[in-house]
Design a protein around this motif. Structure first.
Motif, PDB file in Angstrom:
ATOM      1  N   VAL A   1      -6.722   0.012   0.482  1.00  0.00           N
ATOM      2  CA  VAL A   1      -7.324   0.632   1.675  1.00  0.00           C
ATOM      3  C   VAL A   1      -8.444  -0.243   2.214  1.00  0.00           C
TER       4      VAL A   1
ATOM      5  N   THR B   1      -0.527  14.432   0.369  1.00  0.00           N
ATOM      6  CA  THR B   1      -1.966  14.505   0.143  1.00  0.00           C
ATOM      7  C   THR B   1      -2.273  15.254  -1.152  1.00  0.00           C
TER       8      THR B   1
ATOM      9  N   VAL C   1      -1.681  13.055  -4.162  1.00  0.00           N
ATOM     10  CA  VAL C   1      -2.681  11.988  -4.312  1.00  0.00           C
ATOM     11  C   VAL C   1      -4.027  12.567  -4.752  1.00  0.00           C
TER      12      VAL C   1
ATOM     13  N   SER D   1      -3.955  13.381  -8.369  1.00  0.00           N
ATOM     14  CA  SER D   1      -3.986  12.235  -9.280  1.00  0.00           C
ATOM     15  C   SER D   1      -5.369  11.578  -9.304  1.00  0.00           C
ATOM     16  N   ILE D   2      -6.120  11.711  -8.225  1.00  0.00           N
ATOM     17  CA  ILE D   2      -7.480  11.159  -8.219  1.00  0.00           C
ATOM     18  C   ILE D   2      -8.393  11.992  -9.119  1.00  0.00           C
TER      19      ILE D   2
ATOM     20  N   ALA E   1       0.843  -1.204   0.000  1.00  0.00           N
ATOM     21  CA  ALA E   1       0.000   0.000   0.000  1.00  0.00           C
ATOM     22  C   ALA E   1       0.880   1.256   0.000  1.00  0.00           C
TER      23      ALA E   1
ATOM     24  N   ASN F   1      -5.396   4.214  -9.174  1.00  0.00           N
ATOM     25  CA  ASN F   1      -6.269   4.680  -8.090  1.00  0.00           C
ATOM     26  C   ASN F   1      -7.094   3.525  -7.531  1.00  0.00           C
TER      27      ASN F   1
ATOM     28  N   TYR G   1      -4.986   1.430  -5.321  1.00  0.00           N
ATOM     29  CA  TYR G   1      -4.814   2.112  -4.036  1.00  0.00           C
ATOM     30  C   TYR G   1      -6.079   1.956  -3.189  1.00  0.00           C
ATOM     31  N   GLY G   2      -7.225   2.130  -3.837  1.00  0.00           N
ATOM     32  CA  GLY G   2      -8.495   1.986  -3.120  1.00  0.00           C
ATOM     33  C   GLY G   2      -8.650   0.588  -2.549  1.00  0.00           C
TER      34      GLY G   2
ATOM     35  N   PHE H   1       1.044   4.231  -2.810  1.00  0.00           N
ATOM     36  CA  PHE H   1       0.900   5.642  -2.422  1.00  0.00           C
ATOM     37  C   PHE H   1       2.011   6.473  -3.063  1.00  0.00           C
TER      38      PHE H   1
ATOM     39  N   PHE I   1       2.800  15.582   5.495  1.00  0.00           N
ATOM     40  CA  PHE I   1       1.567  14.838   5.208  1.00  0.00           C
ATOM     41  C   PHE I   1       0.752  15.574   4.142  1.00  0.00           C
TER      42      PHE I   1
END
Lengths: 58, 446
Positions: free
Chosen positions: B440, B383, B386, B389-390, B217, B433, B436-437, B221, B379
């Motif tokens: 999670v 963020t 990410v 990119s989403i 993961a 994505n 990555y999802g 990321f 952080f």
């Protein structure tokens, strides 16, 4: 202002500078489907990223 | 050169300035000498180089540096090369769209697909730009701290520079000044050469493209963060608006394509240089995977001495300043296009204050956030990448729809290979994505 040197050429007016006319389209068929898919994708990804960050995944 | 301030004269200043620029371009185009051709090329390039170099922003430098420290030279160098190609394919479409329509990206979405998607794109852009601006000011303050400058002074200094460049220069001069600043991004290349990397390892990265430590993961990321820093929604908006404000026409598309290609190449070279630098010095050290940018600068200083440390810090500051200039303009252009305000960097602030205000306010807020004690800045940086990119597949989707709209683009619609490439990019982003999802939702999957 810029000082011009050398020969000054007479040029025709630059045509194509006017913005293209823009009318709204109503999404139909596959495009409509794509837009709904996009809405779903955004919601799902936002939820997953929120979960990820809540769990401290970084 | 300052903007024309004609007082009560009825002349439309920005139209006059652009007409002068276009007359100069047409004069050069009609000349057959090699010097005129070179001058023509130098006059027409700008938006592509700017957008690509500005994409190696402070957040990007930090991400590439941390990637090199964590994963070494192996996986990410071929990935960055691929990222450069992807960036070219995407950004080239904005050149054609801007040159053919003479409208910015926000204006096109708003006018063609309605206010829902218009608000969505604008809100996404403004928020993402604001978050990204925070990372730029992080870079500026961290970089300047190496020279002993306190964060308050460097944040205010960055903001003042951004404001002066945007408010008091006309488009052409703004672009040239920005390109000179962009030249500072190349400082990472001599730094990488000074590291004396094992070029055999660099070459081997292309022969054996393997994922170091397996697909986890955390790895996904970092992959997302790297793609987020290679292609981002603001880039689409920025380059298209820049092409429009510069006044490029369909006759200039070929130069715009070269401009974008040169920018992509420069972006890739600098990004690889950063990964090579930190992959050589920091990778393999205990705890390198969790190094922040200050620790990375210290490691560079341990190997290359004070001059190496200073050069890295200077590169970080430059990347932050350039991206601040670009992001501020991007926000202003998008707001001006969405709300039909007067929108051109050629315009004086007195007549286009609405246009300048959103970009400068967002920069001021970002500079303020950086000065908040103990703000989670590292952080926040990841963020931003990410989140960008989403949202990128959504931005790409609008771009693809517009580039295939024959009513708007006429003969300049996408060719088959361009559509295949662009859809493959959207697919890649969605798959990354999605992975990555999945990581999670099902943490034990990887």
């Amino acid at each position: 202002m810029r000082q011009k040197h050398g020969t000054l050429h007479i040029v025709e007016p630059v045509d194509l500078e006017a913005p293209v006319p823009l009318t709204r389209i109503a999404p139909k068929g596959p495009i409509r489907l794509v837009f709904w898919g996009l809405r779903a994708y955004i919601l799902v990804m936002l939820a997953l990223v929120a979960i990820g960050f809540a769990r401290g995944l970084h | 050169m300052t903007k024309i301030r004609s007082g009560s004269a009825p002349v439309n200043d920005e139209v006059l300035l652009r007409a002068q620029d276009r007359a100069y371009v047409e004069t050069l185009r009609r000349s057959s000498g090699w010097l005129q051709r070179v001058l023509l090329a130098m006059t027409l390039v700008g938006p592509g180089i700017l957008v690509m170099i500005a994409d190696n922003d402070a957040g990007g430098v930090i991400t590439y540096a941390q990637t090199g420290a964590t994963y070494g030279i192996g996986f990410f160098i071929p990935a960055i090369l691929l990222g450069g190609l992807i960036a070219y394919v995407v950004q080239e479409m904005t050149v054609r769209l801007g040159a053919v329509t003479h409208r910015g990206h926000a204006e096109m979405i708003w006018g063609r697909y309605g206010s829902f998607w218009g608000w969505f794109s604008l809100g996404d852009l403004v928020v993402a730009n604001m978050l990204t601006l925070v990372t730029e000011f992080i870079g500026i303050t961290v970089g300047m701290s190496i020279f002993g400058v306190p964060p308050f002074a460097s944040a205010v200094g960055g903001l003042v520079a951004d404001t002066v460049i945007l408010l008091f220069l006309r488009y052409r001069t703004w672009e040239r000044v920005s390109i000179w600043i962009a030249g500072g991004n190349l400082v990472f290349v001599p730094l990488a050469l000074m590291a004396h990397p094992h070029w055999g390892v660099v070459a081997a990265a292309f022969r054996h493209w393997t994922v170091p430590g397996g697909v986890t993961a955390a790895f996904l990321f970092v992959v997302l963060a790297n793609f987020g820093t290679t292609i981002a929604p603001w880039m689409l908006f920025f380059q298209q608006s820049s092409v429009v404000d510069k006044g490029l026409t369909v006759a200039d598309v070929r130069h715009g394509q070269w401009d974008t290609a040169i920018g992509s190449a420069a972006m890739v070279v600098v990004a690889i240089a950063i990964v090579v630098l930190t992959g050589t010095f920091a990778f393999g050290r205990p705890g390198a995977g969790t190094y922040d940018i200050q620790q990375i600068i210290l490691v560079v200083g341990q190997h290359l001495g004070r001059s190496g440390e200073d050069l890295f810090a200077l590169g970080l500051v430059e990347s932050g300043v350039l991206a601040t200039i670009a992001l501020t303009a991007s926000t202003s252009w998008a707001m001006g296009e969405a709300f039909r305000w007067p929108k051109s960097i050629n315009m004086p602030a007195s007549r286009a204050w609405q246009f300048y205000l959103p970009g400068l306010v967002s920069a001021a807020v970002a500079a303020g956030i950086v000065l908040i004690p103990h703000a989670p800045l590292g952080f926040l940086n990841l963020t931003v990448q990410v989140v960008a990119s989403i949202f990128m597949p959504a931005a790409m989707l609008f771009l693809l729809l517009l580039l295939n709209d024959r009513e708007i683009m006429g003969e300049h619609v996408n060719r088959r290979w361009q559509n295949v490439s662009a859809w493959a990019i959207v697919g890649l982003l969605v798959v990354l994505n999605g992975l990555y999802g999945a990581s999670v939702a099902l943490p034990k999957l990887f």
